[in-house]
Design a protein around this motif. Structure first.
Motif, PDB file in Angstrom:
ATOM      1  N   GLY A  73       5.350  -1.790  11.662  1.00 25.66           N
ATOM      2  CA  GLY A  73       4.176  -2.565  12.051  1.00 25.66           C
ATOM      3  C   GLY A  73       3.276  -2.890  10.879  1.00 25.66           C
ATOM      4  O   GLY A  73       2.218  -3.492  11.041  1.00 25.66           O
ATOM      5  N   ASN A  74       3.659  -2.487   9.686  1.00 27.80           N
ATOM      6  CA  ASN A  74       2.847  -2.748   8.502  1.00 27.80           C
ATOM      7  C   ASN A  74       3.209  -4.110   7.936  1.00 27.80           C
ATOM      8  O   ASN A  74       4.156  -4.245   7.180  1.00 27.80           O
ATOM      9  N   SER A  75       2.455  -5.117   8.338  1.00 24.78           N
ATOM     10  CA  SER A  75       2.767  -6.477   7.910  1.00 24.78           C
ATOM     11  C   SER A  75       1.671  -7.078   7.038  1.00 24.78           C
ATOM     12  O   SER A  75       1.763  -8.217   6.627  1.00 24.78           O
ATOM     13  N   ALA A  76       0.630  -6.291   6.786  1.00 26.68           N
ATOM     14  CA  ALA A  76      -0.497  -6.827   6.026  1.00 26.68           C
ATOM     15  C   ALA A  76      -0.127  -7.026   4.562  1.00 26.68           C
ATOM     16  O   ALA A  76       0.707  -6.318   4.012  1.00 26.68           O
ATOM     17  N   THR A  77      -0.754  -8.010   3.955  1.00 25.65           N
ATOM     18  CA  THR A  77      -0.577  -8.229   2.524  1.00 25.65           C
ATOM     19  C   THR A  77      -1.408  -7.205   1.764  1.00 25.65           C
ATOM     20  O   THR A  77      -2.586  -7.002   2.066  1.00 25.65           O
ATOM     21  N   SER A  78      -0.813  -6.530   0.797  1.00 24.68           N
ATOM     22  CA  SER A  78      -1.563  -5.535   0.035  1.00 24.68           C
ATOM     23  C   SER A  78      -2.683  -6.210  -0.729  1.00 24.68           C
ATOM     24  O   SER A  78      -2.587  -7.369  -1.121  1.00 24.68           O
ATOM     25  N   ALA A  79      -3.757  -5.454  -0.957  1.00 19.31           N
ATOM     26  CA  ALA A  79      -4.942  -6.015  -1.606  1.00 19.31           C
ATOM     27  C   ALA A  79      -4.623  -6.510  -3.012  1.00 19.31           C
ATOM     28  O   ALA A  79      -5.120  -7.548  -3.450  1.00 19.31           O
ATOM     29  N   ARG A  80      -3.769  -5.773  -3.737  1.00 16.08           N
ATOM     30  CA  ARG A  80      -3.447  -6.167  -5.107  1.00 16.08           C
ATOM     31  C   ARG A  80      -2.756  -7.524  -5.139  1.00 16.08           C
ATOM     32  O   ARG A  80      -3.068  -8.383  -5.968  1.00 16.08           O
ATOM     33  N   ILE A  81      -1.799  -7.732  -4.244  1.00 14.76           N
ATOM     34  CA  ILE A  81      -1.078  -9.007  -4.221  1.00 14.76           C
ATOM     35  C   ILE A  81      -1.961 -10.110  -3.656  1.00 14.76           C
ATOM     36  O   ILE A  81      -1.944 -11.248  -4.134  1.00 14.76           O
ATOM     37  N   ALA A  82      -2.739  -9.795  -2.626  1.00  8.15           N
ATOM     38  CA  ALA A  82      -3.624 -10.793  -2.028  1.00  8.15           C
ATOM     39  C   ALA A  82      -4.642 -11.303  -3.046  1.00  8.15           C
ATOM     40  O   ALA A  82      -5.025 -12.476  -3.023  1.00  8.15           O
ATOM     41  N   ASN A  83      -5.077 -10.424  -3.945  1.00  9.66           N
ATOM     42  CA  ASN A  83      -6.060 -10.792  -4.961  1.00  9.66           C
ATOM     43  C   ASN A  83      -5.420 -11.317  -6.242  1.00  9.66           C
ATOM     44  O   ASN A  83      -6.104 -11.507  -7.246  1.00  9.66           O
ATOM     45  N   LYS A  84      -4.076 -11.501  -6.217  1.00  6.58           N
ATOM     46  CA  LYS A  84      -3.333 -12.059  -7.351  1.00  6.58           C
ATOM     47  C   LYS A  84      -3.535 -11.248  -8.632  1.00  6.58           C
ATOM     48  O   LYS A  84      -3.727 -11.783  -9.713  1.00  6.58           O
ATOM     49  N   GLN A  85      -3.493  -9.917  -8.472  1.00  5.04           N
ATOM     50  CA  GLN A  85      -3.606  -9.033  -9.626  1.00  5.04           C
ATOM     51  C   GLN A  85      -2.221  -8.748 -10.199  1.00  5.04           C
ATOM     52  O   GLN A  85      -1.208  -8.925  -9.533  1.00  5.04           O
ATOM     53  N   PRO A  86      -2.150  -8.290 -11.445  1.00  4.95           N
ATOM     54  CA  PRO A  86      -0.853  -7.933 -12.018  1.00  4.95           C
ATOM     55  C   PRO A  86      -0.197  -6.810 -11.219  1.00  4.95           C
ATOM     56  O   PRO A  86      -0.885  -5.908 -10.719  1.00  4.95           O
TER      57      PRO A  86
END
Length: 396
Positions: A73-86
């Motif tokens: 059920g974990n389908s959320a985009t991780s914060a690091r990828i969502a914020n376009k971080q390395p």
């Protein structure tokens, strides 16, 4: 003749003519509306086609979504990828299912990849499977010096991530674990891959000629597994592994592979494990794609050594430092001087055993000192080597 009669006669003619024209108009076939009808039919067909395409796309999306995220059920985009971080991703190719193996196996391939969307740059650093490392993640976190590929056998992808992270002083955010059996099926699902074979050789009943060659799944597995006949040994194999991985990724995201998405989903579900969610992968494809245009591919060069009767690659501190600097730079982290178990072992062997890194001969006196994790006071008094390396866990 009466003029009034003439006017009445003219009026009747004009009225009759008008009525006749109206009747002809009402009775005439509506041939002038053919174009409109055709346009409407085309419009309906176009709308229907769009609806079918959207439905198919939605079906593909949710099928992929379900296959990748599973029941977690974990389908959320991780914060690091969502914020376009390395980001950093450890790619593990495990050898379970190959050559009749059904145990957990070791990680036959270890590649640490980084991607920086702001710099539009990616790196792929291959870590030789025989590299000496302190294996982290085993019960009790015992001092455990083995080949780095044995970390997977000790504690799966989690132990591999911890071990490689400590070896290079680099945070590892994600992992992609691919069963080597999947490589055969993945290559077949995308219609095969093209590689530039560096030299002529044969392996596992597969023949390879120098130059460009199209590989099916079976040949791709043989191509990446051959090691002993390569003049560069495991380093040549790492290069071939990166070739095939890059080719598979490029084919998998190409238009002509979309029709085979069901096969790819089935293979992904069965053979690939990752902590990336579907939305993570979608965001990576959309926001990090420019990184692939500037790819820096390299490997860690080790030195041959015989330790407790087993052949191992010992990475010089300079090689580990160079890899750490490059990875940390692409992650927007400041460079730091490496100070870990591996670099301390190198220092003690240089001081106590006169190890010379430029000596082309394999080391026969490289020793594993237990004191590298002891207190500084114990380090000064330590003079004997710890010979408790579990050679049974080292894949010969």
């Amino acid at each position: 003749m009466n003029p009034n009669s003439k006017r009445r006669e003219d009026y009747r003619r004009r009225r009759a003519s008008t009525n006749l024209y109206r009747n002809q108009v009402f009775a005439k076939p509506k041939v002038t509306n053919k174009g409109n009808i055709f346009a409407r039919i085309c419009g309906i067909i176009a709308v229907f086609g769009i609806c079918c395409s959207l439905a198919w796309a939605a079906h593909m999306y949710f099928t992929l979504h379900s296959a990748i995220d599973g029941e977690s059920g974990n389908s959320a985009t991780s914060a690091r990828i969502a914020n376009k971080q390395p980001i950093s991703i450890l790619i593990l190719g495990v050898d379970q299912g190959i050559e009749g193996r059904h145990d957990r196996g070791n990680s036959d391939t270890l590649i640490l990849a980084t991607a920086n969307p702001d710099k539009s740059k990616a790196t792929m650093t291959s870590i030789p499977r025989d590299t000496l490392a302190n294996i982290l993640g085993d019960p009790g976190d015992k001092y455990n010096i083995f080949r780095v590929n044995s970390a997977y056998g000790v504690g799966g992808s989690s132990a591999s991530m911890r071990t490689v992270s400590a070896l290079l002083n680099v945070p590892i955010y994600y992992y992609v674990e691919v069963n080597m059996q999947a490589l055969k099926n993945l290559v077949n699902a995308v219609g095969g891959v093209d590689v530039n074979v560096p030299f002529k050789f044969s392996y596992d009943w597969c023949d390879f000629h120098k130059g460009k060659q199209h590989l099916n799944g079976r040949h791709a597995v043989a191509y990446v597994r051959m090691r002993h006949d390569d003049p560069r040994g495991d380093y040549g194999r790492q290069m071939r592994q990166r070739q095939v991985i890059t080719a598979v990724v490029n084919k998998a995201i190409s238009v002509d592979s979309v029709a085979n998405y069901r096969k790819l989903v089935k293979i992904f579900t069965k053979y690939v494990k990752t902590n990336l969610t579907f939305n993570d992968m979608l965001a990576l494809a959309l926001n990090y794609r420019n990184c692939s245009q500037n790819l820096d591919s390299n490997y860690i060069q080790g030195h041959d050594a015989w330790i407790n009767g087993s052949s191992i690659q010992v990475a010089p501190t300079s090689e580990l430092q160079k890899a750490s600097n490059k990875l940390r730079t692409n992650l927007n982290l400041t460079k730091e001087v490496l100070d870990n178990d591996e670099t301390r072992l190198n220092t003690m062997n240089e001081q106590n055993n006169n190890i010379k890194w430029k000596d082309p001969n394999p080391f026969t006196n490289y020793q594993i000192y237990h004191s590298v994790i002891s207190s500084e006071e114990d380090n000064k008094s330590q003079s004997s080597a710890d010979t408790s390396v579990n050679v049974n866990a080292i894949d010969k």
